[in-house]
Design a protein around this motif. Structure first.
Motif, short mmCIF file in Angstrom:
data_model
loop_
_atom_site.label_atom_id
_atom_site.label_comp_id
_atom_site.label_asym_id
_atom_site.label_seq_id
_atom_site.Cartn_x
_atom_site.Cartn_y
_atom_site.Cartn_z
N ALA A 18 -51.39 23.10 1.09
CA ALA A 18 -52.13 23.89 2.10
C ALA A 18 -52.45 23.02 3.31
O ALA A 18 -52.36 23.49 4.46
CB ALA A 18 -53.40 24.46 1.50
N LEU A 19 -52.79 21.76 3.09
CA LEU A 19 -53.05 20.84 4.19
C LEU A 19 -51.81 20.66 5.05
O LEU A 19 -51.87 20.74 6.28
CB LEU A 19 -53.52 19.48 3.66
N TYR A 20 -50.65 20.46 4.41
CA TYR A 20 -49.40 20.30 5.15
C TYR A 20 -49.02 21.60 5.87
O TYR A 20 -48.53 21.56 6.99
CB TYR A 20 -48.26 19.86 4.23
N ALA A 21 -49.26 22.73 5.22
CA ALA A 21 -48.96 24.03 5.86
C ALA A 21 -49.85 24.22 7.08
O ALA A 21 -49.38 24.71 8.12
CB ALA A 21 -49.16 25.16 4.86
N ARG A 22 -51.10 23.84 6.97
CA ARG A 22 -52.03 23.95 8.10
C ARG A 22 -51.54 23.08 9.26
O ARG A 22 -51.49 23.51 10.41
CB ARG A 22 -53.43 23.53 7.67
N LYS A 23 -51.15 21.84 8.92
CA LYS A 23 -50.66 20.94 9.97
C LYS A 23 -49.38 21.49 10.60
O LYS A 23 -49.22 21.42 11.82
CB LYS A 23 -50.39 19.54 9.39
N MET A 53 -40.91 27.52 4.36
CA MET A 53 -41.59 28.69 4.90
C MET A 53 -40.94 29.16 6.21
O MET A 53 -41.14 30.29 6.62
CB MET A 53 -43.07 28.41 5.12
N ASP A 54 -40.16 28.30 6.85
CA ASP A 54 -39.43 28.68 8.06
C ASP A 54 -38.22 29.56 7.75
O ASP A 54 -37.61 30.11 8.66
CB ASP A 54 -38.94 27.43 8.80
N LEU A 55 -37.87 29.66 6.49
CA LEU A 55 -36.68 30.39 6.07
C LEU A 55 -37.04 31.70 5.40
O LEU A 55 -38.10 31.82 4.79
CB LEU A 55 -35.87 29.53 5.09
N ASP A 56 -36.14 32.67 5.46
CA ASP A 56 -36.40 33.93 4.76
C ASP A 56 -36.08 33.75 3.27
O ASP A 56 -35.38 32.81 2.87
CB ASP A 56 -35.59 35.08 5.38
N ASP A 57 -36.58 34.65 2.44
CA ASP A 57 -36.42 34.54 0.99
C ASP A 57 -34.96 34.47 0.57
O ASP A 57 -34.59 33.69 -0.31
CB ASP A 57 -37.11 35.70 0.28
N ALA A 58 -34.10 35.28 1.19
CA ALA A 58 -32.69 35.30 0.80
C ALA A 58 -32.03 33.95 1.05
O ALA A 58 -31.24 33.47 0.23
CB ALA A 58 -31.95 36.41 1.56
N LEU A 81 -47.50 31.87 -2.87
CA LEU A 81 -48.81 31.22 -2.89
C LEU A 81 -49.09 30.51 -1.57
O LEU A 81 -50.18 30.62 -1.01
CB LEU A 81 -48.90 30.24 -4.06
N ILE A 82 -48.09 29.81 -1.04
CA ILE A 82 -48.26 29.11 0.23
C ILE A 82 -48.53 30.11 1.35
O ILE A 82 -49.40 29.89 2.20
CB ILE A 82 -47.03 28.23 0.55
N LYS A 83 -47.80 31.23 1.35
CA LYS A 83 -48.02 32.27 2.37
C LYS A 83 -49.46 32.78 2.33
O LYS A 83 -50.10 32.95 3.37
CB LYS A 83 -47.06 33.44 2.17
N LYS A 84 -49.96 33.01 1.14
CA LYS A 84 -51.34 33.49 1.00
C LYS A 84 -52.33 32.45 1.54
O LYS A 84 -53.30 32.78 2.20
CB LYS A 84 -51.66 33.81 -0.46
N MET A 85 -52.07 31.18 1.24
CA MET A 85 -52.95 30.13 1.70
C MET A 85 -52.94 30.02 3.23
O MET A 85 -53.97 29.82 3.85
CB MET A 85 -52.57 28.79 1.05
N GLU A 87 -52.19 32.52 5.32
CA GLU A 87 -52.86 33.72 5.83
C GLU A 87 -54.37 33.58 5.79
O GLU A 87 -55.07 34.06 6.68
CB GLU A 87 -52.40 34.94 5.03
N GLN A 88 -54.90 32.93 4.77
CA GLN A 88 -56.33 32.74 4.67
C GLN A 88 -56.85 31.83 5.79
O GLN A 88 -58.00 31.95 6.20
CB GLN A 88 -56.70 32.14 3.31
N GLU A 89 -55.99 30.92 6.26
CA GLU A 89 -56.38 30.01 7.33
C GLU A 89 -56.41 30.70 8.69
O GLU A 89 -57.09 30.26 9.60
CB GLU A 89 -55.43 28.82 7.40
N LEU A 90 -55.61 31.76 8.84
CA LEU A 90 -55.50 32.43 10.14
C LEU A 90 -56.59 33.43 10.36
O LEU A 90 -57.33 33.94 9.89
CB LEU A 90 -54.15 33.12 10.27
#
Length: 90
Positions: A18-23, A53-58, A81-85, A87-90
């Motif tokens: 989550a810290l890296y995703a935030r950064k 997260m920069d890529l689509d699921d496919a 899980l990362i997407k949810k984390m 979204e909570q930051e935004l």
């Protein structure tokens, strides 16, 4: 306290992720800059999860992951899980 995804075979620390995703997505750091700051392979792996997260699921499903857990991993679980984390930051 570290948050772990029970389905994650790598037992990654999702607080760190989550810290890296935030950064990456909120503060605007480039993935390469985060990787250069990583202190060990574990941190690099966690940053790499964020980078997907920069890529689509496919696209992610079609990757040939070199992770030691790739054969059994359900990477979409981690991505969700990362997407949810994030979204909570935004």
């Amino acid at each position: 306290m570290a948050y772990y995804n029970p389905g994650c075979l790598g037992n990654y620390d999702f607080d760190n992720i989550a810290l890296y995703a935030r950064k990456r997505f909120i503060e605007g750091y480039k993935t390469i800059d985060l990787l250069l700051q990583a202190k060990n392979n574990r941190e690099k792996e966690e940053i790499a999860l964020v980078a997907t997260m920069d890529l689509d699921d496919a696209t992610v499903e079609n990757l040939n992951l070199s992770c030691q857990h790739a054969e059994q991993c359900q990477i979409r679980n981690c991505r969700s899980l990362i997407k949810k984390m994030i979204e909570q930051e935004l």
